[in-house]
Design a protein around this motif. Structure first.
Motif, PDB file in Angstrom:
ATOM      1  N   UNK A 188      71.200  32.598  37.633  1.00  0.00           N
ATOM      2  CA  UNK A 188      71.300  31.246  37.076  1.00  0.00           C
ATOM      3  C   UNK A 188      72.764  30.796  36.985  1.00  0.00           C
ATOM      4  N   UNK A 189      73.021  29.598  37.454  1.00  0.00           N
ATOM      5  CA  UNK A 189      74.363  29.039  37.350  1.00  0.00           C
ATOM      6  C   UNK A 189      75.306  29.402  38.471  1.00  0.00           C
ATOM      7  N   UNK A 190      74.860  30.219  39.423  1.00  0.00           N
ATOM      8  CA  UNK A 190      75.713  30.562  40.558  1.00  0.00           C
ATOM      9  C   UNK A 190      75.670  29.423  41.563  1.00  0.00           C
ATOM     10  N   UNK A 191      76.817  28.823  41.796  1.00  0.00           N
ATOM     11  CA  UNK A 191      76.920  27.729  42.758  1.00  0.00           C
ATOM     12  C   UNK A 191      77.473  28.203  44.098  1.00  0.00           C
ATOM     13  N   UNK A 192      78.295  29.244  44.058  1.00  0.00           N
ATOM     14  CA  UNK A 192      78.909  29.790  45.269  1.00  0.00           C
ATOM     15  C   UNK A 192      79.325  31.223  44.985  1.00  0.00           C
ATOM     16  N   UNK A 193      79.028  32.128  45.903  1.00  0.00           N
ATOM     17  CA  UNK A 193      79.447  33.527  45.775  1.00  0.00           C
ATOM     18  C   UNK A 193      79.622  34.067  47.185  1.00  0.00           C
ATOM     19  N   UNK A 194      80.850  33.999  47.686  1.00  0.00           N
ATOM     20  CA  UNK A 194      81.140  34.398  49.060  1.00  0.00           C
ATOM     21  C   UNK A 194      82.205  35.475  49.090  1.00  0.00           C
ATOM     22  N   UNK A 195      81.977  36.464  49.931  1.00  0.00           N
ATOM     23  CA  UNK A 195      82.935  37.542  50.132  1.00  0.00           C
ATOM     24  C   UNK A 195      83.699  37.293  51.429  1.00  0.00           C
ATOM     25  N   UNK A 196      85.011  37.456  51.368  1.00  0.00           N
ATOM     26  CA  UNK A 196      85.871  37.268  52.532  1.00  0.00           C
ATOM     27  C   UNK A 196      86.802  38.461  52.657  1.00  0.00           C
ATOM     28  N   UNK A 197      87.159  38.800  53.889  1.00  0.00           N
ATOM     29  CA  UNK A 197      88.197  39.801  54.118  1.00  0.00           C
ATOM     30  C   UNK A 197      89.489  39.063  54.433  1.00  0.00           C
ATOM     31  N   UNK A 198      90.555  39.495  53.810  1.00  0.00           N
ATOM     32  CA  UNK A 198      91.853  38.871  54.044  1.00  0.00           C
ATOM     33  C   UNK A 198      92.279  39.070  55.494  1.00  0.00           C
ATOM     34  N   UNK A 199      92.736  38.001  56.127  1.00  0.00           N
ATOM     35  CA  UNK A 199      93.310  38.109  57.477  1.00  0.00           C
ATOM     36  C   UNK A 199      94.721  38.684  57.408  1.00  0.00           C
ATOM     37  N   UNK A 200      95.379  38.483  56.274  1.00  0.00           N
ATOM     38  CA  UNK A 200      96.760  38.945  56.118  1.00  0.00           C
ATOM     39  C   UNK A 200      96.854  40.386  55.632  1.00  0.00           C
ATOM     40  N   UNK A 201      95.810  40.865  54.968  1.00  0.00           N
ATOM     41  CA  UNK A 201      95.784  42.240  54.456  1.00  0.00           C
ATOM     42  C   UNK A 201      94.404  42.812  54.759  1.00  0.00           C
ATOM     43  N   UNK A 202      94.173  43.250  56.001  1.00  0.00           N
ATOM     44  CA  UNK A 202      92.854  43.743  56.391  1.00  0.00           C
ATOM     45  C   UNK A 202      92.314  44.783  55.405  1.00  0.00           C
ATOM     46  N   UNK A 203      91.036  44.623  55.098  1.00  0.00           N
ATOM     47  CA  UNK A 203      90.375  45.521  54.157  1.00  0.00           C
ATOM     48  C   UNK A 203      90.314  44.957  52.750  1.00  0.00           C
ATOM     49  N   UNK A 204      91.240  44.069  52.416  1.00  0.00           N
ATOM     50  CA  UNK A 204      91.243  43.469  51.088  1.00  0.00           C
ATOM     51  C   UNK A 204      90.128  42.420  51.032  1.00  0.00           C
ATOM     52  N   UNK A 205      89.309  42.499  49.999  1.00  0.00           N
ATOM     53  CA  UNK A 205      88.201  41.575  49.810  1.00  0.00           C
ATOM     54  C   UNK A 205      88.626  40.486  48.833  1.00  0.00           C
ATOM     55  N   UNK A 206      88.380  39.250  49.235  1.00  0.00           N
ATOM     56  CA  UNK A 206      88.630  38.096  48.375  1.00  0.00           C
ATOM     57  C   UNK A 206      87.283  37.457  48.084  1.00  0.00           C
ATOM     58  N   UNK A 207      86.919  37.400  46.817  1.00  0.00           N
ATOM     59  CA  UNK A 207      85.682  36.751  46.414  1.00  0.00           C
ATOM     60  C   UNK A 207      86.000  35.316  46.036  1.00  0.00           C
ATOM     61  N   UNK A 208      85.212  34.391  46.552  1.00  0.00           N
ATOM     62  CA  UNK A 208      85.333  32.975  46.220  1.00  0.00           C
ATOM     63  C   UNK A 208      84.024  32.607  45.533  1.00  0.00           C
ATOM     64  N   UNK A 209      84.147  32.206  44.267  1.00  0.00           N
ATOM     65  CA  UNK A 209      82.960  31.972  43.447  1.00  0.00           C
ATOM     66  C   UNK A 209      83.057  30.630  42.727  1.00  0.00           C
ATOM     67  N   UNK A 210      81.902  30.046  42.460  1.00  0.00           N
ATOM     68  CA  UNK A 210      81.803  28.888  41.578  1.00  0.00           C
ATOM     69  C   UNK A 210      80.589  29.095  40.687  1.00  0.00           C
ATOM     70  N   UNK A 211      80.793  28.846  39.398  1.00  0.00           N
ATOM     71  CA  UNK A 211      79.754  29.028  38.392  1.00  0.00           C
ATOM     72  C   UNK A 211      79.586  27.727  37.624  1.00  0.00           C
ATOM     73  N   UNK A 212      78.367  27.391  37.250  1.00  0.00           N
ATOM     74  CA  UNK A 212      78.063  26.123  36.593  1.00  0.00           C
ATOM     75  C   UNK A 212      78.887  25.920  35.324  1.00  0.00           C
ATOM     76  N   UNK A 213      79.172  27.023  34.630  1.00  0.00           N
ATOM     77  CA  UNK A 213      79.968  26.947  33.406  1.00  0.00           C
ATOM     78  C   UNK A 213      80.392  28.361  33.014  1.00  0.00           C
ATOM     79  N   UNK A 214      81.171  28.456  31.961  1.00  0.00           N
ATOM     80  CA  UNK A 214      81.668  29.763  31.532  1.00  0.00           C
ATOM     81  C   UNK A 214      80.524  30.684  31.112  1.00  0.00           C
ATOM     82  N   UNK A 215      79.477  30.122  30.518  1.00  0.00           N
ATOM     83  CA  UNK A 215      78.337  30.948  30.111  1.00  0.00           C
ATOM     84  C   UNK A 215      77.680  31.614  31.321  1.00  0.00           C
ATOM     85  N   UNK A 216      77.561  30.892  32.422  1.00  0.00           N
ATOM     86  CA  UNK A 216      76.980  31.475  33.639  1.00  0.00           C
ATOM     87  C   UNK A 216      77.869  32.585  34.177  1.00  0.00           C
ATOM     88  N   UNK A 217      79.185  32.376  34.156  1.00  0.00           N
ATOM     89  CA  UNK A 217      80.109  33.421  34.598  1.00  0.00           C
ATOM     90  C   UNK A 217      80.032  34.640  33.685  1.00  0.00           C
TER      91      UNK A 217
END
Length: 99
Positions: free
Chosen positions: A37-66
């Motif tokens: 509930x409240x998850x608007x975006x949850x994507x995993x990315x690998x850094x192009x500049x630091x291979x192997x490093x995972x960058x999570x890009x997330x959006x949550x409806x509000x602080x309670x959802x997070x």
């Protein structure tokens, strides 16, 4: 009125030799987290500049959802593996849109 949406960028640096295992661990939980509930975006990315490093890009409806995400089974299972997978604690930035 202030936008309640919380955007998150998380940076996770794998231990040597653990990059693929870390990426796979995130792949395993993506669908479950996206259904929370409240998850608007949850994507995993690998850094192009630091291979192997995972960058999570997330959006949550509000602080309670997070906050609920932080206690949810998918993330708690993954976090239990962080000592074995990560070279250092995750860096987490909470953001608010300004434009």
């Amino acid at each position: 009125m202030t936008d309640p949406v919380v955007h998150v960028i998380a940076r996770l640096i794998p231990r040597p030799g653990k990059a693929e295992e870390l990426a796979n661990a995130f792949q395993e939980i993506l669908a479950e987290v996206r259904a929370e509930p409240g998850c608007l975006l949850y994507d995993a990315h690998e850094s192009r500049d630091a291979p192997g490093v995972i960058m999570m890009v997330e959006s949550w409806a509000d602080q309670a959802a997070l906050d609920a995400h932080g206690r949810a089974p998918a993330l708690t299972r993954l976090a239990a593996r962080f000592d074995a997978l990560l070279a250092e604690p995750p860096t987490i930035e909470r953001l608010r849109r300004i434009g």
